[in-house]
Design an enzyme around this catalytic site. Sequence first.
Site, PDB file in Angstrom:
ATOM      1  N   SER A 121      -5.614  38.525 -10.504  1.00  0.00           N
ATOM      2  CA  SER A 121      -6.303  37.804  -9.429  1.00  0.00           C
ATOM      3  C   SER A 121      -7.623  38.493  -9.111  1.00  0.00           C
ATOM      4  O   SER A 121      -7.653  39.630  -8.645  1.00  0.00           O
ATOM      5  CB  SER A 121      -5.439  37.770  -8.170  1.00  0.00           C
ATOM      6  OG  SER A 121      -6.257  37.410  -7.067  1.00  0.00           O
TER       7      SER A 121
ATOM      8  N   HIS B  47      -6.861  34.542 -12.702  1.00  0.00           N
ATOM      9  CA  HIS B  47      -6.348  33.849 -11.510  1.00  0.00           C
ATOM     10  C   HIS B  47      -7.433  33.803 -10.440  1.00  0.00           C
ATOM     11  O   HIS B  47      -7.979  34.831 -10.048  1.00  0.00           O
ATOM     12  CB  HIS B  47      -5.112  34.581 -10.992  1.00  0.00           C
ATOM     13  CG  HIS B  47      -4.404  33.898  -9.855  1.00  0.00           C
ATOM     14  ND1 HIS B  47      -3.494  32.887 -10.039  1.00  0.00           N
ATOM     15  CD2 HIS B  47      -4.470  34.095  -8.514  1.00  0.00           C
ATOM     16  CE1 HIS B  47      -3.019  32.489  -8.868  1.00  0.00           C
ATOM     17  NE2 HIS B  47      -3.598  33.201  -7.916  1.00  0.00           N
TER      18      HIS B  47
ATOM     19  N   ASP C  28      -8.367  32.538  -6.663  1.00  0.00           N
ATOM     20  CA  ASP C  28      -7.793  32.133  -5.380  1.00  0.00           C
ATOM     21  C   ASP C  28      -8.826  31.392  -4.541  1.00  0.00           C
ATOM     22  O   ASP C  28      -9.801  31.983  -4.083  1.00  0.00           O
ATOM     23  CB  ASP C  28      -7.295  33.370  -4.622  1.00  0.00           C
ATOM     24  CG  ASP C  28      -6.036  33.926  -5.250  1.00  0.00           C
ATOM     25  OD1 ASP C  28      -5.055  33.174  -5.375  1.00  0.00           O
ATOM     26  OD2 ASP C  28      -6.039  35.119  -5.641  1.00  0.00           O
TER      27      ASP C  28
ATOM     28  N   MET D  78      -9.582  29.526  -1.138  1.00  0.00           N
ATOM     29  CA  MET D  78      -9.062  29.421   0.241  1.00  0.00           C
ATOM     30  C   MET D  78     -10.110  28.759   1.125  1.00  0.00           C
ATOM     31  O   MET D  78     -11.307  29.003   0.968  1.00  0.00           O
ATOM     32  CB  MET D  78      -8.753  30.820   0.782  1.00  0.00           C
ATOM     33  CG  MET D  78      -7.827  31.634  -0.105  1.00  0.00           C
ATOM     34  SD  MET D  78      -7.312  33.152   0.699  1.00  0.00           S
ATOM     35  CE  MET D  78      -6.549  34.015  -0.679  1.00  0.00           C
TER      36      MET D  78
ATOM     37  N   HIS E  56      -5.810  28.627  -8.181  1.00  0.00           N
ATOM     38  CA  HIS E  56      -4.777  28.512  -7.142  1.00  0.00           C
ATOM     39  C   HIS E  56      -5.431  27.997  -5.867  1.00  0.00           C
ATOM     40  O   HIS E  56      -6.133  28.735  -5.184  1.00  0.00           O
ATOM     41  CB  HIS E  56      -4.154  29.914  -6.955  1.00  0.00           C
ATOM     42  CG  HIS E  56      -3.115  29.995  -5.885  1.00  0.00           C
ATOM     43  ND1 HIS E  56      -2.641  31.207  -5.418  1.00  0.00           N
ATOM     44  CD2 HIS E  56      -2.455  29.041  -5.177  1.00  0.00           C
ATOM     45  CE1 HIS E  56      -1.733  30.986  -4.477  1.00  0.00           C
ATOM     46  NE2 HIS E  56      -1.607  29.675  -4.307  1.00  0.00           N
TER      47      HIS E  56
ATOM     48  N   MET F 221      -5.489  27.128  -2.234  1.00  0.00           N
ATOM     49  CA  MET F 221      -4.822  27.308  -0.935  1.00  0.00           C
ATOM     50  C   MET F 221      -5.676  26.574   0.082  1.00  0.00           C
ATOM     51  O   MET F 221      -6.345  27.175   0.921  1.00  0.00           O
ATOM     52  CB  MET F 221      -4.691  28.800  -0.615  1.00  0.00           C
ATOM     53  CG  MET F 221      -3.600  29.472  -1.437  1.00  0.00           C
ATOM     54  SD  MET F 221      -3.784  31.250  -1.515  1.00  0.00           S
ATOM     55  CE  MET F 221      -4.937  31.339  -2.882  1.00  0.00           C
TER      56      MET F 221
ATOM     57  N   MET G 199       5.308  31.904  -4.256  1.00  0.00           N
ATOM     58  CA  MET G 199       4.540  32.944  -3.555  1.00  0.00           C
ATOM     59  C   MET G 199       5.499  34.028  -3.076  1.00  0.00           C
ATOM     60  O   MET G 199       6.517  33.739  -2.445  1.00  0.00           O
ATOM     61  CB  MET G 199       3.813  32.348  -2.334  1.00  0.00           C
ATOM     62  CG  MET G 199       2.646  31.442  -2.652  1.00  0.00           C
ATOM     63  SD  MET G 199       1.340  32.200  -3.637  1.00  0.00           S
ATOM     64  CE  MET G 199       0.787  33.544  -2.575  1.00  0.00           C
TER      65      MET G 199
ATOM     66  N   PHE H 276      -4.249  36.686   1.628  1.00  0.00           N
ATOM     67  CA  PHE H 276      -4.908  37.976   1.405  1.00  0.00           C
ATOM     68  C   PHE H 276      -4.255  38.730   0.248  1.00  0.00           C
ATOM     69  O   PHE H 276      -3.059  38.583   0.021  1.00  0.00           O
ATOM     70  CB  PHE H 276      -4.829  38.847   2.675  1.00  0.00           C
ATOM     71  CG  PHE H 276      -5.510  38.201   3.849  1.00  0.00           C
ATOM     72  CD1 PHE H 276      -6.878  38.352   4.041  1.00  0.00           C
ATOM     73  CD2 PHE H 276      -4.790  37.398   4.722  1.00  0.00           C
ATOM     74  CE1 PHE H 276      -7.523  37.721   5.100  1.00  0.00           C
ATOM     75  CE2 PHE H 276      -5.426  36.756   5.786  1.00  0.00           C
ATOM     76  CZ  PHE H 276      -6.793  36.925   5.978  1.00  0.00           C
TER      77      PHE H 276
ATOM     78  N   ASP I 171       3.310  35.378  -7.336  1.00  0.00           N
ATOM     79  CA  ASP I 171       1.992  35.811  -6.866  1.00  0.00           C
ATOM     80  C   ASP I 171       2.151  36.510  -5.519  1.00  0.00           C
ATOM     81  O   ASP I 171       2.629  35.896  -4.565  1.00  0.00           O
ATOM     82  CB  ASP I 171       1.102  34.561  -6.739  1.00  0.00           C
ATOM     83  CG  ASP I 171      -0.315  34.851  -6.271  1.00  0.00           C
ATOM     84  OD1 ASP I 171      -0.683  36.030  -6.166  1.00  0.00           O
ATOM     85  OD2 ASP I 171      -1.045  33.865  -6.017  1.00  0.00           O
ATOM     86  N   GLY I 172       1.736  37.787  -5.488  1.00  0.00           N
ATOM     87  CA  GLY I 172       1.744  38.530  -4.240  1.00  0.00           C
ATOM     88  C   GLY I 172       2.595  39.787  -4.327  1.00  0.00           C
ATOM     89  O   GLY I 172       3.792  39.711  -4.566  1.00  0.00           O
TER      90      GLY I 172
HETATM   91  C1  DX5 Z   1      -2.785  35.692  -2.010  1.00  0.00           C
HETATM   92  C2  DX5 Z   1      -3.306  35.311  -3.364  1.00  0.00           C
HETATM   93  C3  DX5 Z   1      -3.029  36.301  -4.425  1.00  0.00           C
HETATM   94  C4  DX5 Z   1      -3.579  37.683  -4.196  1.00  0.00           C
HETATM   95  C5  DX5 Z   1      -2.569  38.629  -4.763  1.00  0.00           C
HETATM   96  O1  DX5 Z   1      -2.863  34.595  -1.174  1.00  0.00           O
HETATM   97  O2  DX5 Z   1      -2.760  34.069  -3.783  1.00  0.00           O
HETATM   98  O3  DX5 Z   1      -3.382  35.813  -5.712  1.00  0.00           O
HETATM   99  O4  DX5 Z   1      -4.823  37.934  -4.792  1.00  0.00           O
HETATM  100  O5  DX5 Z   1      -2.950  39.914  -4.465  1.00  0.00           O
HETATM  101  P1  DX5 Z   1      -2.003  41.173  -4.677  1.00  0.00           P
HETATM  102  O6  DX5 Z   1      -1.610  41.206  -6.103  1.00  0.00           O
HETATM  103  O7  DX5 Z   1      -2.884  42.314  -4.280  1.00  0.00           O
HETATM  104  O8  DX5 Z   1      -0.838  40.986  -3.754  1.00  0.00           O
HETATM  105 ZN    ZN Z   2      -3.097  33.406  -5.885  1.00  0.00          ZN
END
Ligand code: DX5
Ligand code: ZN
Length: 214
Positions: free
Chosen positions: A9, A34, A36, A38, A67, A69, A140, A146, A175-176
Amino acid sequence: MSKVIISPSILSSDFANLGRDIHEIEKAGADWVHIDVMDGHFVPNLTIGVPVVKSIRKVTHLPLDVHLMIENPMKYIKPFAQAGADIITFHYEAVERNEVIEIAQYIKDFDIKAGLAIKPNTNPEEILEYVGYFDMILIMTVEPGFGGQEFISKCAQKLPLIREFAEGDLILQVDGGINRETARVCTKLGANSLVAGSYIFNAENISDAISSLR
Ligand code: DX5
Ligand code: ZN
C-alpha cells in the site's frame, strides 16, 4: 494454493518520491500496487485521486489494485478504470444491497477485476450471496482510513467462511496491520493476497520485508 499476491500500500510511501518508491517495490518483488482512495466522507481521511493513478500508470507495469474507500463508488469507477486501474474494489457498506451486483458488472465491463470489501464490523454472512460475482473479496483487518494500525485478529476469522463458499480461484485479500506474523495467520485461514503498507515501507530492507510475507 498458488502463490500469495503481495500488494504494497503506497499510503505509507513518500508521496514526494512516489515514482522512486514504486520502482523500489517493483524491484523488491511486489506483485501489485495497492492504491488507497479516501474521500473524507466514507472514511475520515483524504488521500489519492484519479490524476495520481494516471501518473502511476505511466511509471509501472504492475497491476494497479485500487481500493475505493468512498461514498458513491459508481460515480468514480469509469475515471479510475480509464486512468489505468486493473482491479477496482469498493465497500459493501458504501452502497445499497440492490446495487452490489450491478456495480460488480459495471467494473468488469472495463475488462478489469472487481473486488468487494467489508469493514471489521460487517458480518461476512451478509456478502455470501455476492461472492460469485466478484474476482476478489477484501476483508479489512483494521478500520479503514489510516495506515499503521494494529491488526484486529477477529476479522481474520471471517476468511475460512468466504474461502469455503468461494468457487474456483477467488482472490481473498486482507488489508490492515499485516506483517510477518499476521500474514501467516491470514494465509493459513485462506487469504491469498496481502496488502501491507507500513510494514513494507518502514522496513530497512523492502525486499526482505516482501519475501517475509510469502
Ligand atoms: C487502510 C488502508 C490500508 C493501509 C494499510 O484504510 O486500506 O491499505 O494502507 O496500512 P498498514 O499495512 O500500515 O496497516
Ligand atoms: Zn487499502
